[in-house]
Motif scaffolding. Structure first.
Motif, mmCIF file in Angstrom:
data_model
loop_
_atom_site.group_PDB
_atom_site.id
_atom_site.type_symbol
_atom_site.label_atom_id
_atom_site.label_comp_id
_atom_site.label_asym_id
_atom_site.label_seq_id
_atom_site.Cartn_x
_atom_site.Cartn_y
_atom_site.Cartn_z
ATOM 1 N N CYS A 69 0.802 -1.236 0.000
ATOM 2 C CA CYS A 69 0.000 0.000 0.000
ATOM 3 C C CYS A 69 0.832 1.282 0.000
ATOM 4 N N HIS A 70 2.128 1.178 -0.247
ATOM 5 C CA HIS A 70 2.967 2.388 -0.184
ATOM 6 C C HIS A 70 4.162 2.216 -1.123
ATOM 7 N N ILE A 71 3.994 2.690 -2.366
ATOM 8 C CA ILE A 71 5.064 2.582 -3.377
ATOM 9 C C ILE A 71 5.181 3.923 -4.104
ATOM 10 N N ASP A 103 2.548 8.614 -4.553
ATOM 11 C CA ASP A 103 3.607 9.611 -4.728
ATOM 12 C C ASP A 103 3.442 10.763 -3.734
ATOM 13 N N HIS A 104 4.556 11.466 -3.530
ATOM 14 C CA HIS A 104 4.566 12.533 -2.522
ATOM 15 C C HIS A 104 3.645 13.690 -2.914
ATOM 16 N N ALA A 105 2.891 14.162 -1.926
ATOM 17 C CA ALA A 105 2.089 15.363 -2.121
ATOM 18 C C ALA A 105 2.487 16.328 -1.036
ATOM 19 N N ALA A 160 -1.715 8.889 -2.504
ATOM 20 C CA ALA A 160 -0.684 9.912 -2.369
ATOM 21 C C ALA A 160 -0.210 9.912 -0.929
ATOM 22 N N GLU A 161 1.032 10.325 -0.758
ATOM 23 C CA GLU A 161 1.577 10.446 0.597
ATOM 24 C C GLU A 161 1.573 11.924 0.960
ATOM 25 N N ARG A 162 0.602 12.279 1.772
ATOM 26 C CA ARG A 162 0.417 13.680 2.161
ATOM 27 C C ARG A 162 1.214 13.992 3.404
ATOM 28 N N GLY A 212 -0.899 9.572 5.559
ATOM 29 C CA GLY A 212 -0.543 10.748 6.347
ATOM 30 C C GLY A 212 0.833 10.561 6.954
ATOM 31 N N SER A 213 1.762 11.451 6.595
ATOM 32 C CA SER A 213 3.156 11.302 7.032
ATOM 33 C C SER A 213 3.687 12.608 7.591
ATOM 34 N N ALA A 214 4.645 12.481 8.487
ATOM 35 C CA ALA A 214 5.426 13.649 8.876
ATOM 36 C C ALA A 214 6.872 13.348 8.493
ATOM 37 N N HIS A 215 7.484 14.253 7.736
ATOM 38 C CA HIS A 215 8.881 14.094 7.321
ATOM 39 C C HIS A 215 9.726 15.169 7.994
ATOM 40 N N SER A 216 10.962 15.223 7.643
ATOM 41 C CA SER A 216 11.827 16.172 8.347
ATOM 42 C C SER A 216 11.944 17.512 7.634
ATOM 43 N N THR A 270 1.632 6.677 8.555
ATOM 44 C CA THR A 270 2.775 5.901 8.044
ATOM 45 C C THR A 270 3.980 5.920 8.986
ATOM 46 N N HIS A 271 4.910 5.098 8.647
ATOM 47 C CA HIS A 271 6.252 4.987 9.279
ATOM 48 C C HIS A 271 6.409 5.705 10.624
ATOM 49 N N LEU A 272 5.748 5.138 11.614
ATOM 50 C CA LEU A 272 5.649 5.719 12.967
ATOM 51 C C LEU A 272 6.998 6.038 13.611
ATOM 52 N N SER A 280 5.875 -1.027 1.600
ATOM 53 C CA SER A 280 7.332 -1.148 1.443
ATOM 54 C C SER A 280 7.999 0.221 1.341
ATOM 55 N N ASP A 281 7.206 1.255 0.949
ATOM 56 C CA ASP A 281 7.776 2.585 0.727
ATOM 57 C C ASP A 281 8.905 2.505 -0.308
ATOM 58 N N ALA A 282 8.740 1.573 -1.261
ATOM 59 C CA ALA A 282 9.788 1.367 -2.269
ATOM 60 C C ALA A 282 9.920 2.603 -3.153
HETATM 61 ZN ZN LIG Z 1 7.377 8.978 3.944
#
Ligand SMILES: [Zn+2]
Ligand SMILES: [Zn+2]
Length: 274
Positions: free
Chosen positions: A6-8, A39-41, A78-80, A102-106, A158-160, A234-236
């Motif tokens: 569910c995450h490519i 894909d990234h949003a 999409a990865e928001r 739903g993600s938080a990135h750096s 995602t990716h806690l 997988s976040d491939a």
């Molecule tokens: Zn991410």
């Protein structure tokens, strides 16, 4: 075991390498049942992000879904990020996606915070910063993630333990995760209360770090709190990493007590047996 990744990321993401068609071809070879291209949003200041890449991804997936009908379910998401979408919000939600992560990135959310101390992002911060400072960053991260979990219109958190991939995975700082359990539990509470899914992100398995995000201990906490809704991702960013260590993840999940994984079509949740 059925495999739903569910995450490519496709080459419509700035950091993605392969086309949707190449991803689908290999996924069929690997015996997957479904893929969701996410894909990234990430809205950037001054309209840099205009979402044409998502538009393109939606179109690529439409073509692939038709081409591989009966062989592979091809979904688009999409990865928001947790950034306020502002004026882009309406446009983003108009895409009628299957699944929103739903993600938080750096970056860029942290950039001001980091700049004060002379760091660019978590990558370089976790090389050199004192552990106390890194701990503050981690707490801030979980505050943001909890906001996403409780309030954002997304399907999956995602990716806690994403920051630990840098802090402990790449930079080997050995920061203990247990002291952050109160903050992590709060995110899990948000996931459960709003009936979102918690992602088991397997990208850390492709590193020598060799960890699921989150790990079995945290997944057990989620399970014991009553959490049952999970997705596997997988976040491939290159096709070789599709469904990395999914067998191992399913085994771990079943040992904890989970029986089903989820995937989303038109933002409605469906289950499959692990
Ligand atoms: Zn991410
Ligand atoms: Zn991703």
């Amino acid at each position: 075991m059925k495999i739903y990744d569910c995450h490519i990321h496709s080459d419509n993401s700035i950091d993605g390498k392969d086309s949707v068609d190449e991803i689908c071809k290999l996924s069929i070879e690997k015996g997957l049942s479904a893929v969701t291209i996410t894909d990234h949003a990430l809205p950037m200041p001054e309209g840099i992000t205009n979402y044409t890449h998502i538009e393109k991804c939606v179109e690529d997936v439409r073509i692939a879904a038709e081409k591989y009908k009966g062989k592979l379910l091809v979904l688009v998401g999409a990865e928001r990020d947790d950034e306020y979408l502002g004026e882009y919000r309406e446009r983003f939600y108009d895409f009628d996606l299957d699944c929103i992560l739903g993600s938080a990135h750096s970056k860029p959310t942290f950039s001001n915070h980091f700049a004060e101390y002379g760091y660019v992002d978590i990558k370089d911060c976790s090389i050199a910063a004192p552990k106390e400072f890194i701990s503050q960053v981690v707490k801030k991260y979980y505050f943001r993630l909890a906001n996403l979990a409780f309030y954002a219109d997304v399907d999956v958190i995602t990716h806690l333990t994403f920051l630990f991939r840098y802090i402990n995975g790449y930079n080997k700082r050995g920061l203990e995760i247990e002291p952050f359990y109160p903050e992590i539990d709060n995110v899990l509470k948000g996931v459960m209360e709003t009936e979102k899914a918690l992602e088991i992100n397997t990208s850390g398995k492709a590193l020598s770090w060799n960890q699921f995000m989150p790990n079995a201990q945290i997944l057990k906490r989620y399970y014991d709190m009553g959490g049952r809704i999970i997705t596997l991702g997988s976040d491939a960013h290159k096709k070789e990493n599709i469904a990395t260590a999914f067998d191992e993840a399913a085994k771990m999940l079943k040992e904890i007590g989970f029986t089903h994984g989820s995937y989303y079509v038109k933002r409605k949740r469906y289950e499959y047996e692990l």
